[in-house]
Each structure stands twice: as C-alpha cells, then as structure tokens.
Design a protein around this motif. Structure first.
Motif, short mmCIF file in Angstrom:
data_model
loop_
_atom_site.label_atom_id
_atom_site.label_comp_id
_atom_site.label_asym_id
_atom_site.label_seq_id
_atom_site.Cartn_x
_atom_site.Cartn_y
_atom_site.Cartn_z
N VAL A 1 55.86 0.96 50.14
CA VAL A 1 55.90 2.28 50.33
C VAL A 1 56.40 3.43 49.35
N VAL A 2 55.65 4.50 49.32
CA VAL A 2 56.13 5.51 48.39
C VAL A 2 57.12 6.48 49.24
N MET A 3 58.36 6.75 48.74
CA MET A 3 58.87 7.94 49.36
C MET A 3 58.96 8.94 48.45
N HIS A 4 58.46 10.20 48.94
CA HIS A 4 58.40 11.39 48.22
C HIS A 4 59.58 12.44 48.55
N GLN A 5 60.63 12.37 47.65
CA GLN A 5 61.86 13.30 47.79
C GLN A 5 61.60 14.16 46.42
N LEU A 6 60.51 14.59 46.14
CA LEU A 6 60.51 15.50 45.04
C LEU A 6 60.55 17.10 45.16
N THR A 7 61.38 17.86 44.65
CA THR A 7 61.33 19.08 44.71
C THR A 7 61.49 19.71 43.35
N ASP A 8 61.51 20.98 43.14
CA ASP A 8 61.82 21.71 41.83
C ASP A 8 62.44 22.89 42.30
N LEU A 9 63.83 22.73 42.83
CA LEU A 9 64.66 23.81 43.35
C LEU A 9 65.79 24.37 42.39
N SER A 10 66.01 23.31 41.39
CA SER A 10 67.23 23.68 40.47
C SER A 10 67.08 24.92 39.88
N GLY A 11 65.93 25.40 39.62
CA GLY A 11 65.75 26.85 38.82
C GLY A 11 65.56 28.02 39.61
N GLY A 12 65.77 27.71 41.21
CA GLY A 12 65.57 28.75 42.26
C GLY A 12 64.40 29.35 42.01
N SER B 1 60.81 29.70 43.92
CA SER B 1 59.88 29.08 44.88
C SER B 1 58.47 28.97 44.50
N GLU B 2 57.90 29.51 43.27
CA GLU B 2 56.66 29.13 42.93
C GLU B 2 56.74 27.75 42.28
N ALA B 3 57.86 27.38 41.60
CA ALA B 3 57.92 26.05 40.81
C ALA B 3 57.90 24.96 41.96
N ASN B 4 58.61 25.27 43.12
CA ASN B 4 58.67 24.36 44.12
C ASN B 4 57.47 24.09 44.79
N ALA B 5 56.67 25.33 44.81
CA ALA B 5 55.39 25.26 45.48
C ALA B 5 54.48 24.41 44.66
N ARG B 6 54.63 24.62 43.15
CA ARG B 6 53.71 23.90 42.39
C ARG B 6 53.82 22.22 42.53
N MET B 7 55.38 22.08 42.72
CA MET B 7 55.54 20.71 42.86
C MET B 7 55.04 20.24 44.08
N ARG B 8 54.97 20.95 45.02
CA ARG B 8 54.25 20.42 46.44
C ARG B 8 52.67 20.24 46.58
N ARG B 9 52.25 21.25 45.47
CA ARG B 9 50.68 20.87 45.63
C ARG B 9 50.37 19.98 44.71
N ILE B 10 50.69 20.26 43.28
CA ILE B 10 50.23 19.12 42.25
C ILE B 10 50.98 17.98 42.25
N GLY B 11 52.52 18.16 42.34
CA GLY B 11 53.15 16.73 42.08
C GLY B 11 52.85 15.90 43.34
N THR B 12 52.76 16.42 44.48
CA THR B 12 52.35 15.67 45.54
C THR B 12 50.80 14.88 45.61
N ARG B 13 50.04 15.65 44.97
CA ARG B 13 48.72 15.27 44.81
C ARG B 13 48.63 14.19 43.85
N ASN B 14 49.39 14.33 42.77
CA ASN B 14 49.26 13.12 41.72
C ASN B 14 50.00 11.82 42.35
N LEU B 15 51.08 12.32 42.95
CA LEU B 15 51.82 11.13 43.44
C LEU B 15 51.02 10.12 44.58
N THR B 16 50.41 11.14 45.48
CA THR B 16 49.41 10.30 46.34
C THR B 16 48.35 9.71 45.88
N ASP B 17 47.68 10.32 44.95
CA ASP B 17 46.53 9.54 44.13
C ASP B 17 47.07 8.36 43.52
#
Ligand SMILES: NC(=O)c1ccc[n+]([C@@H]2O[C@H](COP(=O)([O-])OP(=O)(O)OC[C@H]3O[C@@H](n4cnc5c(N)ncnc54)[C@H](OP(=O)(O)O)[C@@H]3O)[C@@H](O)[C@H]2O)c1
Length: 289
Positions: free
Chosen positions: A69-80, A82-98
C-alpha cells in the motif's frame, strides 16, 4: 503489510507511521531530509531520502520498498503557499501514483480536504460535486484537490480521505500555532463561515483504518460543523488569545459549509476520540517529534 508512507514526517504522516508500526506493519517513510530520515529510523521505520519531484528517484525508491500500500500524506504547507501545495497535489501525486502503479501497488490511501465542495446550504457529503467553478484564489486549491483525487483514482483500489481542519499538537490550530498567533493579533474573526474540524490523532487513525476500507471517498471530520461565531471564541480562550472580533455583516460564502461525516462514522466504522472540537480544543495530547 508493507506500507510506504510519502510524507511520513508531516503532522498526519508521523502519527500514522507510529500507529502502523505499533500494529505490526512494515513501514518505509519518505523524506527529503537526512535528519528526518534518521528520526524515522529511530522510531522503527525504514526511511528513504527522496524528493517526490524527482520522478526517477521516486520510482526507484518505491520499487525498492516494494509496498503493498502507498499512503500519500504529502503536503507543501510549511511555506504557507497555496500554489506550492497545489503543485504538490498535481505533480507530487502524479509522480507517486505512477511510481506505485509501475511496480504493481494495488492500493493508495491519500490525504485530501473537506472544504473543496461546491456551495450549498448544509454540510457537504461525499456525493456533493467539488467546486469546479471556483474563482481565484480558491480555484488554486480546488484545482489541486481535483488533480490529486483524479491521479489516485488510477489505482485499482483507492481511498481519498477528505480531512476537516486539523487541530491539536503540531498543527496551526493549537496553542502557539499559526492560527493561535493570528488570534493573538486579533486577526482571527468570528464570522458566519462554517468549518469542520478533526483532531490530528483522529485523522491519523482514519488513515490507518483506510487500509481496509472499500474504494471511495470519505469525509474525515468531527460531528459538529460550526460557524466561526461558535468555535472562534472557544479557540481563542484555549490558546490564550483575546476574544476575536465579530463579523456580523459578511454573509457565509456558499462553499464555507462544513462536511458531513456520516459515511465514515456509520458505514466505515470510524470512531473519532474527539467527537467535537469543543472537547478536543481543551484536551492536551502530546506532540510528536
Ligand atoms: N486538513 C488540514 O487542515 C491540514 C492538513 C495537512 C497539514 N495542515 C497544516 O499544515 C501544517 C504543515 O504541515 P506539515 O507539518 O505536515 O508539513 P509540510 O511541510 O506540509 O510537509 C508534509 C510532508 O510532506 C513531505 N514533503 C513535502 N515536500 C516534499 C517533497 N518535495 N518530496 C518529498 N516529501 C515532501 C514532508 O517531508 P520532509 O519535510 O521530511 O521532506 C512532510 O513529511 C500543519 O501544521 C497543519 O496544521 C493542515
């Protein structure tokens, strides 16, 4: 089970890692930092240092971990940002899923949010459409959520956990946290917006329980969606801030509606320790790390 936790050092990920280890699972945690990886190893997990934006390195790490199982608990919120976090959701999630699908992982459990629903009068259940026509800046968050959830759905089995606002140790909503400091500066308004909260340990329990849940989406929130008029004064008292200023004029934006947790509570059997932020705000569970 062998579980790969991406975001194993985040507020939910570190708690989920501890729970998984305590229940006999084998955990590999991902982090960008040697220091965080060492902390994970000291807690009993395997750890790999990898940046999820490096798709090749990520694929190698997932292959080496060979998780069930892969558990996805990635966020990019420490810099505050929302663009960085949206990038994580888009690209980070895509990379992890692939990476997961390439090595035949069957199940992905992923962290999403419960405030991306379209406008409506009541707390939103999981059948409510996401707010696809939101305008900026909200569209950044909603777009990221849509991309994250759509990537995760490519797995043969998947669970998307739409979390309410996290509160408790290590979060923004805790004494000394980001929102507590805003409240101290009287920047937190008591207004008509409706929010759903979830205590951070309850959030982690749901992530672990979701290893066995059927494919689908679940709102992971407590039982009491509440207006800012209700929760903000109690929050301020908890964190030692002055009474928040009241905004009695601005109507509730339609999307600020809270979320309905009945599916998680009644169909999936999730039992939060803190059924309401009223109890959780004053409890004092311990911080992790
Ligand atoms: N539903 C909610 O309300 C909600 C949900 C989540 C977070 N939050 C708030 O956001 C605040 C910050 O969250 P957080 O402490 O979890 O931190 P964060 O900085 O958002 O990081 C979360 C996790 O993602 C990992 N990560 C980030 N970028 C990465 C990358 N490029 N490659 C690999 N891993 C990456 C981090 O690992 P490393 O840093 O070890 O590399 C960490 O494990 C919390 O205090 C909380 O209040 C709220």
């Amino acid at each position: 089970m062998r579980v790969l936790v991406a975001g194993a050092t985040g507020v939910i990920g570190r708690r989920a890692t501890d729970l998984l280890l305590a229940r006999g699972h084998q955990v590999t945690g991902l982090s960008r930092s040697d220091q965080h990886a060492a902390t994970l190893r000291a807690r009993g997990a395997d750890a790999m240092v990898v940046d999820v934006y490096d798709a090749e390195a990520l694929a190698d790490a997932v292959k080496a971990a060979a998780p069930d199982v892969v558990m996805h608990q990635l966020t990019d919120l420490s810099g505050g940002s929302s663009e960085a976090n949206a990038r994580m959701r888009r690209i980070g999630t895509r990379n992890l899923t692939d990476a997961a699908l390439t090595v035949g992982v069957r199940r992905i459990v992923a962290q999403s949010v419960a405030w991306a629903y379209q406008a409506g009068p009541n707390p939103a259940d999981e059948g409510t459409p996401l707010d696809l026509h939101a305008s900026a800046p909200r569209s950044t968050t909603v777009g990221g959520v849509v991309a994250l959830e759509s990537s995760v759905r490519d797995a043969p089995e998947w669970v998307v956990l739409r979390y309410g606002l996290l509160y408790g140790p290590d979060t923004w909503y805790t004494p000394g946290g980001l929102v507590a400091e805003q409240a101290r500066r009287r920047e937190l308004m008591a207004n008509a917006d409706v929010s759903s909260f979830v205590q951070v340990d309850d959030a982690a329990e749901a992530a672990v329980a979701a290893l066995d849940w059927p494919t689908g989406v679940a709102n992971i929130c407590d039982d009491e969606p509440a207006t800012g008029h209700e929760w903000a004064p109690l929050f301020a008292r908890w964190v030692g801030a002055p009474e928040p200023p009241k905004d009695l004029d601005t109507p509730r934006p339609g999307w600020a509606r809270g979320a309905d947790n009945r599916r998680a509570r009644h169909e999936l059997g999730w039992e939060p320790r803190y059924r309401s932020w009223r109890d959780g705000f004053t409890a004092a569970p311990r911080a992790r790390f």
